[in-house]
Design an enzyme around this catalytic site. Structure first.
Site, PDB file in Angstrom:
ATOM      1  N   GLY A  92       0.809  -1.216   0.000  1.00 26.47           N
ATOM      2  CA  GLY A  92       0.000   0.000   0.000  1.00 26.47           C
ATOM      3  C   GLY A  92       0.835   1.255   0.000  1.00 26.47           C
ATOM      4  O   GLY A  92       0.338   2.353  -0.252  1.00 26.47           O
ATOM      5  N   ARG A  93       2.100   1.100   0.315  1.00 29.09           N
ATOM      6  CA  ARG A  93       2.983   2.279   0.353  1.00 29.09           C
ATOM      7  C   ARG A  93       4.420   1.918   0.036  1.00 29.09           C
ATOM      8  O   ARG A  93       5.326   2.713   0.234  1.00 29.09           O
ATOM      9  CB  ARG A  93       2.914   2.919   1.732  1.00 29.09           C
ATOM     10  CG  ARG A  93       3.184   1.929   2.855  1.00 29.09           C
ATOM     11  CD  ARG A  93       3.218   2.605   4.162  1.00 29.09           C
ATOM     12  NE  ARG A  93       3.123   1.647   5.260  1.00 29.09           N
ATOM     13  CZ  ARG A  93       3.241   1.979   6.510  1.00 29.09           C
ATOM     14  NH1 ARG A  93       3.467   3.226   6.825  1.00 29.09           N
ATOM     15  NH2 ARG A  93       3.139   1.068   7.453  1.00 29.09           N
ATOM     16  N   LYS A 113       9.869   1.982   1.193  1.00 30.93           N
ATOM     17  CA  LYS A 113       8.635   2.053   1.992  1.00 30.93           C
ATOM     18  C   LYS A 113       8.293   3.525   2.225  1.00 30.93           C
ATOM     19  O   LYS A 113       9.154   4.295   2.658  1.00 30.93           O
ATOM     20  CB  LYS A 113       8.885   1.340   3.330  1.00 30.93           C
ATOM     21  CG  LYS A 113       7.645   1.088   4.149  1.00 30.93           C
ATOM     22  CD  LYS A 113       7.963   0.050   5.233  1.00 30.93           C
ATOM     23  CE  LYS A 113       6.800  -0.212   6.152  1.00 30.93           C
ATOM     24  NZ  LYS A 113       7.112  -1.292   7.106  1.00 30.93           N
ATOM     25  N   ARG A 183       5.789 -12.996   0.647  1.00 31.85           N
ATOM     26  CA  ARG A 183       5.198 -13.324   1.954  1.00 31.85           C
ATOM     27  C   ARG A 183       4.291 -14.539   1.812  1.00 31.85           C
ATOM     28  O   ARG A 183       3.889 -14.880   0.690  1.00 31.85           O
ATOM     29  CB  ARG A 183       4.336 -12.140   2.410  1.00 31.85           C
ATOM     30  CG  ARG A 183       5.062 -10.807   2.407  1.00 31.85           C
ATOM     31  CD  ARG A 183       4.143  -9.680   1.937  1.00 31.85           C
ATOM     32  NE  ARG A 183       4.907  -8.455   1.691  1.00 31.85           N
ATOM     33  CZ  ARG A 183       5.092  -7.490   2.576  1.00 31.85           C
ATOM     34  NH1 ARG A 183       4.517  -7.576   3.752  1.00 31.85           N
ATOM     35  NH2 ARG A 183       5.827  -6.445   2.291  1.00 31.85           N
ATOM     36  N   ASP A 252       0.527 -11.864   6.109  1.00 29.18           N
ATOM     37  CA  ASP A 252       1.129 -10.961   5.116  1.00 29.18           C
ATOM     38  C   ASP A 252       2.433 -10.355   5.623  1.00 29.18           C
ATOM     39  O   ASP A 252       3.137  -9.690   4.866  1.00 29.18           O
ATOM     40  CB  ASP A 252       0.146  -9.843   4.728  1.00 29.18           C
ATOM     41  CG  ASP A 252      -0.391  -9.105   5.941  1.00 29.18           C
ATOM     42  OD1 ASP A 252      -1.060  -9.744   6.761  1.00 29.18           O
ATOM     43  OD2 ASP A 252      -0.127  -7.897   6.071  1.00 29.18           O
ATOM     44  N   ASN A 253       2.749 -10.582   6.888  1.00 28.50           N
ATOM     45  CA  ASN A 253       4.023 -10.105   7.425  1.00 28.50           C
ATOM     46  C   ASN A 253       5.010 -11.251   7.641  1.00 28.50           C
ATOM     47  O   ASN A 253       6.026 -11.085   8.315  1.00 28.50           O
ATOM     48  CB  ASN A 253       3.800  -9.357   8.743  1.00 28.50           C
ATOM     49  CG  ASN A 253       3.032  -8.056   8.529  1.00 28.50           C
ATOM     50  OD1 ASN A 253       3.055  -7.488   7.450  1.00 28.50           O
ATOM     51  ND2 ASN A 253       2.341  -7.595   9.561  1.00 28.50           N
ATOM     52  N   ASP A 262       8.613  -6.832   8.161  1.00 32.24           N
ATOM     53  CA  ASP A 262       7.531  -5.882   8.376  1.00 32.24           C
ATOM     54  C   ASP A 262       7.369  -5.524   9.852  1.00 32.24           C
ATOM     55  O   ASP A 262       6.523  -6.045  10.570  1.00 32.24           O
ATOM     56  CB  ASP A 262       6.200  -6.420   7.816  1.00 32.24           C
ATOM     57  CG  ASP A 262       5.899  -5.785   6.472  1.00 32.24           C
ATOM     58  OD1 ASP A 262       6.861  -5.308   5.831  1.00 32.24           O
ATOM     59  OD2 ASP A 262       4.736  -5.750   6.067  1.00 32.24           O
TER      60      ASP A 262
HETATM   61  P1  AMP Z   1       1.130  -3.472   8.080  1.00 34.54           P
HETATM   62  O1  AMP Z   1       0.213  -3.623   9.252  1.00 34.54           O
HETATM   63  O2  AMP Z   1       2.108  -2.333   8.185  1.00 34.54           O
HETATM   64  O3  AMP Z   1       1.788  -4.752   7.704  1.00 34.54           O
HETATM   65  O4  AMP Z   1       0.198  -3.045   6.841  1.00 34.54           O
HETATM   66  C1  AMP Z   1      -0.881  -3.823   6.398  1.00 34.54           C
HETATM   67  C2  AMP Z   1      -1.273  -3.350   5.044  1.00 34.54           C
HETATM   68  O5  AMP Z   1      -1.687  -1.981   5.067  1.00 34.54           O
HETATM   69  C3  AMP Z   1      -0.172  -3.450   3.999  1.00 34.54           C
HETATM   70  O6  AMP Z   1      -0.765  -3.851   2.789  1.00 34.54           O
HETATM   71  C4  AMP Z   1       0.349  -2.038   3.924  1.00 34.54           C
HETATM   72  O7  AMP Z   1       0.930  -1.753   2.676  1.00 34.54           O
HETATM   73  C5  AMP Z   1      -0.902  -1.229   4.143  1.00 34.54           C
HETATM   74  N1  AMP Z   1      -0.619   0.087   4.732  1.00 34.54           N
HETATM   75  C6  AMP Z   1      -0.175   0.371   5.979  1.00 34.54           C
HETATM   76  N2  AMP Z   1      -0.031   1.703   6.138  1.00 34.54           N
HETATM   77  C7  AMP Z   1      -0.381   2.276   4.976  1.00 34.54           C
HETATM   78  C8  AMP Z   1      -0.440   3.630   4.508  1.00 34.54           C
HETATM   79  N3  AMP Z   1      -0.108   4.662   5.291  1.00 34.54           N
HETATM   80  N4  AMP Z   1      -0.851   3.828   3.241  1.00 34.54           N
HETATM   81  C9  AMP Z   1      -1.186   2.812   2.447  1.00 34.54           C
HETATM   82  N5  AMP Z   1      -1.163   1.538   2.821  1.00 34.54           N
HETATM   83  C10 AMP Z   1      -0.764   1.252   4.062  1.00 34.54           C
HETATM   84 MG    MG Z   2       2.801  -5.588   6.432  1.00 30.17          MG
END
Ligand code: AMP
Ligand code: MG
Length: 486
Positions: A92-93, A113, A183, A252-253, A262
């Site tokens: 997502g980023r 990231k 992942r 996913d992590n 992650d």
């Molecule tokens: P995480 O909990 O960091 O592993 O994120 C879970 C999902 O949310 C992943 O697909 C990330 O890419 C997405 N994500 C987390 N923060 C953001 C953000 N600020 N903008 C876009 N996607 C995000």
């Molecule tokens: Mg993640």
């Protein structure tokens, strides 16, 4: 040595095509500046330490420039988050900026990231904030130093681009390296969407490029799952041995290479607390410290499920059944080393359990206990710490058992100390130390962060003038609330 303009690439993931990732142009942050850079991580790409000051690196890491002949890509995946299935996640980023092949023939994904919006951003803004980028940088480089498999962090940048979390913050970026960013959730995405051709393409890629040693097995896919089980079990064993709590072990992590991956609201334990929950959103303690081993198994089961079209369930179950034993053996090996035990005994697991109960009940400092145990001859070391245990009789009882257990140790104290100190860090990546470095960095002062990174880069060796880094946390630093927004 090379420069950022002379690296060699091998697009082994990008080559899989658009079913696996979307081409996205990074969106640059405004007025970026370099916050910290790891010379050790630069070396993985054959880049000299001076690259840290190269304008090109700042441009790459802030999204202003990318390699002109390579299309940055956001990967698609899904995953089980806190036990529930989320059908579409993806980067997502984050963007895969390029796949580097270094002089030693190693493959390193260069992943940015905080690079802006992607088709997988959902409700997010595509950005990362400074505090979480610093946290990931420090943790990945520290875990590496401890010998725990992990993704690596090359550098962090900050900017004047504003983002909103609980309050206004600045957009930061982290340049991350790993041999692969695949992942468990990648497999789940294609399996649950019944995209079986792509699932097989993914399996083939992972086998060919990440687990080539499995290709000659009778059932390469089964051999690959075994290898993933083994690596995951061993990595989590080391988390347990060193007190690392990941905090968000969603599928996913979970790295297909068994890397620590992650980083969110992770924590290394200060006081030993078996049931420590480091993630404030984890209301039920699903990812508590003492749940990690079981969650690793659960996650591997989710991965194995994606192989049910290719392998009999009984075969998959047999492979999964090896997890507990591999994990336990790896854990015992690490703990014996930490305790300075020079041989194996069947009774060691019980001896360790008994110690952990005392550490837990007395909220003893997990890092310093092992360090102090090696500092003096066994009996003296134990006596020096006994007063800190609430149930003194129980600790004395354990001490007697431990002294008897070490009776066959013929090493001199000097040898024992050297060997124990080589596996028991004096300097720990404590939450409160990170917090001090973050607060200074948010005020534009990166010196405390650089100093912390420097001290932690040789955590087993006592460094002059660094006593404050080896202390237990002050009261304010014990119960820091680490926001899971990042
Ligand atoms: P995480 O909990 O960091 O592993 O994120 C879970 C999902 O949310 C992943 O697909 C990330 O890419 C997405 N994500 C987390 N923060 C953001 C953000 N600020 N903008 C876009 N996607 C995000
Ligand atoms: Mg993640």
């Amino acid at each position: 040595m090379k420069s950022l303009d002379t690296l060699e690439f091998d697009a082994r993931f990008a080559r899989l095509g658009n079913a696996f990732s979307a081409v996205v142009t990074p969106s640059a942050t405004e007025h970026p500046q370099m916050v910290i850079c790891s010379a050790e991580a630069l070396a993985l790409l054959d880049l000299p330490p001076s690259t840290a000051d190269d304008k090109r690196l700042l441009q790459l890491a802030s999204g202003e420039w990318h390699w002109p002949h390579i299309e940055p890509r956001a990967m698609v995946y899904s995953g089980h988050q806190f036990g529930g299935y989320t059908p579409r996640l993806g980067d997502g980023r984050g963007l895969l900026l390029g796949e580097v092949r270094n002089n030693a023939g190693e493959h390193w994904d260069v992943h940015l990231k905080g690079a802006g919006l992607t088709p997988f951003s959902r409700s997010g803004d595509g950005r990362a904030v400074l505090r979480s980028s610093i946290r990931e940088f420090l943790a990945s480089e520290y875990l590496y130093t401890l010998g725990i498999p992990t993704s690596r962090a090359l550098c962090v940048t900050d900017s004047q681009t504003q983002v909103w979390r609980e309050q206004r913050e600045t957009a930061a970026t982290l340049l991350r390296l790993a041999p692969s960013h695949i992942r468990f959730g990648h497999f789940e995405y294609f399996y649950y969407n019944q995209k079986y051709t792509e699932l097989e393409q993914l399996q083939t890629h992972v086998l060919n490029d990440l687990y080539p040693e499995c290709l000659t097995a009778d059932q390469p896919l089964a051999a690959m799952l075994s290898a993933v089980v083994k690596r995951t079990a061993e990595t989590i064993a080391l988390w347990q041995a060193y007190g690392f709590c990941h905090g968000v072990m969603n599928t996913d992590n979970m790295s297909i290479l068994g890397l620590t991956f992650d980083f969110g609201p992770y924590a290394f334990l200060d006081d030993f607390k078996q049931a420590h929950i480091c993630n404030h959103s984890d209301n039920h303690g699903r990812y508590a410290f003492n749940q990690q081993v079981a969650v690793g198994y659960w996650n591997l089961t989710a991965l194995a499920e994606t192989m049910t079209r290719h392998l009999p369930v009984e075969r998959l179950q047999d492979i999964l059944d090896d997890y507990a034993d591999i994990q336990q053996q790896a854990y015992l090996q690490a703990m014996r080393a930490r305790l300075g035990l020079i041989d194996k005994r069947a009774s060691d697991a019980a001896l360790i359990e008994k110690l952990l109960l005392q550490l837990n009940n007395s909220a003893a400092d997990y890092t310093l206990f092992f360090r102090r145990l090696g500092e003096l001859p066994v009996a003296e070391a134990l006596t020096s710490m006994a007063d800190e245990f609430i149930n003194r009789a129980a600790f004395d009882d354990w001490s007697s058992e431990f002294i008897a257990r070490t009776a066959n140790d013929a090493r001199t104290q000097e040898q024992r100390r050297t060997q124990m100190h080589a596996v028991n860090p004096l300097y720990m990546l404590r939450n409160y130390l990170i917090q001090i470095a973050i607060e200074a960095a948010e005020d534009g002062d990166y010196a405390p962060l650089h100093q912390l990174h420097q001290v932690l880069s040789t955590p087993f060796i006592e460094q002059s003038g660094c006593a404050e880094y080896a202390q237990r946390p002050p009261q304010w630093g014990k119960h820091l609330s680490i926001s899971c927004s990042s």
